[in-house]
Design an enzyme around this catalytic site. Structure first.
Site, PDB file in Angstrom:
ATOM      1  N   SER A 147      -4.552  -0.433  -3.818  1.00 12.73           N
ATOM      2  CA  SER A 147      -4.727  -1.801  -3.375  1.00 12.73           C
ATOM      3  C   SER A 147      -5.138  -1.940  -1.732  1.00 12.73           C
ATOM      4  O   SER A 147      -5.415  -2.695  -1.083  1.00 12.73           O
ATOM      5  CB  SER A 147      -3.773  -2.604  -3.471  1.00 12.73           C
ATOM      6  OG  SER A 147      -3.585  -3.116  -4.899  1.00 12.73           O
ATOM      7  N   SER A 206      -5.920  -5.136  -4.274  1.00 13.11           N
ATOM      8  CA  SER A 206      -5.341  -6.600  -3.849  1.00 13.11           C
ATOM      9  C   SER A 206      -5.577  -6.860  -2.597  1.00 13.11           C
ATOM     10  O   SER A 206      -5.361  -8.083  -2.073  1.00 13.11           O
ATOM     11  CB  SER A 206      -4.013  -6.603  -4.582  1.00 13.11           C
ATOM     12  OG  SER A 206      -3.195  -5.906  -3.984  1.00 13.11           O
ATOM     13  N   LYS A 220      -0.494  -8.760   5.093  1.00 11.49           N
ATOM     14  CA  LYS A 220      -0.669  -9.230   3.807  1.00 11.49           C
ATOM     15  C   LYS A 220       0.231 -10.184   3.258  1.00 11.49           C
ATOM     16  O   LYS A 220       1.383  -9.950   3.599  1.00 11.49           O
ATOM     17  CB  LYS A 220      -0.593  -8.030   2.776  1.00 11.49           C
ATOM     18  CG  LYS A 220      -1.105  -8.211   1.297  1.00 11.49           C
ATOM     19  CD  LYS A 220      -1.277  -6.974   0.629  1.00 11.49           C
ATOM     20  CE  LYS A 220      -1.707  -7.372  -0.740  1.00 11.49           C
ATOM     21  NZ  LYS A 220      -1.883  -6.080  -1.577  1.00 11.49           N
TER      22      LYS A 220
END
Length: 488
Positions: free
Chosen positions: A176, A152, A77
């Protein structure tokens, strides 16, 4: 040739027997990424040059037969620091930022000879639930490209679900990892707070943030957590406790295990079809010998309100460092120091980030602190106590990961409160610092449904035990979206 249908254990065997080189696997993975990237938009940066160099180095050294992760590609990420590879947090504010150090989780992956293949798209500074607030692109759901991937960590989830990579890292502040895992039909684990070092994770909510793994299967998830977990002196919140092998209980039966089903998790606001999937999952666990009983978590209904005060307050503090002075974006139209600060932050941050900074700054301001931030902290304690009471009698808690399946792109952009409420089932876990996993539990109208399993602190191996037992009774994890493609 694509290797995206091969498990980590199968790939490891091929690498050990030298029927496959790390360089060949890396090149094949890069092809898988490029082939699907236009459709799903999982990546901000594809680190092709760095990945090929790392692969060649591992081939030269040779594969350690005892190290199952050696040579395996890993997507990361884009709020997790990677030395020499762009780390943008999906924000204009950090559009050109190349860290000079690796996050501890990434350093641990390198130590186990994993290959960082690229940086995945996300909501800007991890603020959002749909990966639509990214400055760079919108990621699409692997099962239906008209739907959101969740957020996210949407890019990390779709990279696994679409067959671009087998494993990825995300971060989870209020759901997330688990919510996009549910929306894309993959496995996503939010470990106990402090299990994985936050050093090198661009901070959003420091008392809530936690790095965790995405994978196709429960076993692979535990294998990746084994790599990234561990105490870190560079993180003051890093936990001292842990287990040697998070996969150690996988394969053991769950007969006699007591699992709680909170009535709040299958009540108002939960799609009836989602509820039916979760009740069916509970029945399958009962068939395996588990005891399922209904309980109450009465203060969980306040979780969303508490979270958005605490998380926004911590974000307001953490994001002060992005001022146009030291690194990242700087407004070109500023003529003095005050304008550098104001113009840079006005132009560099997106709307959702600015909304949360303003909310957090208000909550912390003189005259409002007691009414909002202090009160939120007190209710957080009540939520923690609710969990403690349940775990005094039960091994785990089960429920849906999200109240609905993935919704349409653009449908919640203008209603942030509705998007916030979509996290009502995942947020309490972060507030209490507990571990939670989302695993595939069925489909509603062709879209995946996630089953969430929550445990007391440092019970990841038990969560994996139950998750794997459930997984073994279904084929949901074997069902792939059309975009995954190919046959083994």
């Amino acid at each position: 040739m694509s290797f995206n249908h091969y498990s980590i254990d199968e790939l490891h065997n091929l690498l050990v027997k030298k029927e496959l080189s790390v360089l060949e696997l890396t090149k094949a993975t890069l092809e898988d990424i490029k082939e699907r990237e236009e459709a799903v938009g999982s990546f901000i940066t594809i680190a092709e040059e760095e990945a090929l160099a790392q692969a060649a180095k591992i081939d030269e050294k040779g594969i350690d037969e005892a190290n199952v992760m050696a040579g395996i590609p890993l997507a990361v990420k884009d709020n997790i620091s990677t030395k020499g590879i762009l780390t943008t947090a999906a924000s204009k504010m950090l559009y050109n930022y190349e860290p000079i150090f690796d996050a501890t989780s990434v350093a641990n992956a390198y130590e186990k000879d994993m290959v960082v293949i690229g940086k995945t798209n996300m909501d800007e500074f991890a603020m959002g639930g749909s990966t639509e607030t990214s400055y760079f692109k919108k990621t699409k759901n692997a099962w239906d490209q008209t739907k959101v991937p969740g957020g996210s960590s949407g890019g990390s989830a779709t990279a696994v679900a679409s067959g671009q990579v087998r494993l990825s890292l995300g971060s989870d502040t209020g759901g997330s990892i688990r919510q996009p895992a549910a929306f894309n039909g993959v496995v996503g684990m939010k470990p106990t707070y402090g299990t994985v070092s936050r050093f090198g994770l661009i901070a959003f909510g420091s008392s809530l943030d936690q790095i965790g793994p995405f994978s196709q299967t429960v076993t692979e998830n535990a294998q990746l957590l084994n790599v990234i977990a561990g105490h870190d002196v560079k993180d003051a919140t890093s936990a001292q406790s842990g287990v040697a092998d998070y996969a150690s209980k996988i394969g053991q039966d769950i007969k006699g295990m007591k699992i709680a089903l909170p009535k709040e998790y299958i009540g108002e606001g939960i799609d009836p079809q989602i509820k039916e999937c979760i009740l069916q999952a509970a029945k399958q666990l009962e068939n395996l010998g588990a005891i399922i009983e209904e309980v109450s978590l009465p203060h969980s209904k306040y979780g969303v309100a508490v979270y958005y005060i605490i998380a926004s307050s911590e974000a307001s503090s953490n994001l002060q460092r992005f001022d146009g002075i030291r690194y990242g974006f700087r407004a070109e139209d500023a003529t003095n120091l005050d304008e550098i600060y104001v113009h840079t932050r006005s132009q560099g941050f997106g709307e959702e980030v600015k909304r949360r900074i303003m909310l957090g700054t208000f909550s912390l301001s003189s005259g409002y602190y007691d009414a909002y931030y202090k009160k939120a902290g007190q209710v957080r304690s009540l939520i923690i106590q609710d969990f403690e009471k349940v775990f005094a009698e039960y091994d785990l808690i089960l429920g849906p990961t999200a109240p609905t399946v993935a919704y349409g792109l653009g449908t919640m952009n203008q209603d942030p409160v509705a998007m916030y409420l979509a996290d009502l089932l995942t947020i309490p876990v972060n507030l209490a610092g507990l571990p939670g996993i989302s695993i595939p539990a069925g489909f509603v109208e062709g879209l995946p449904v996630g089953l969430q399993l929550i445990g007391p602190k440092h019970s990841e191996e038990t969560i994996y035990q139950v998750a794997a037992a459930f997984e073994a009774t279904t084929d949901y994890h074997k069902q792939q979206p059309v975009i995954f493609g190919g046959e083994k």
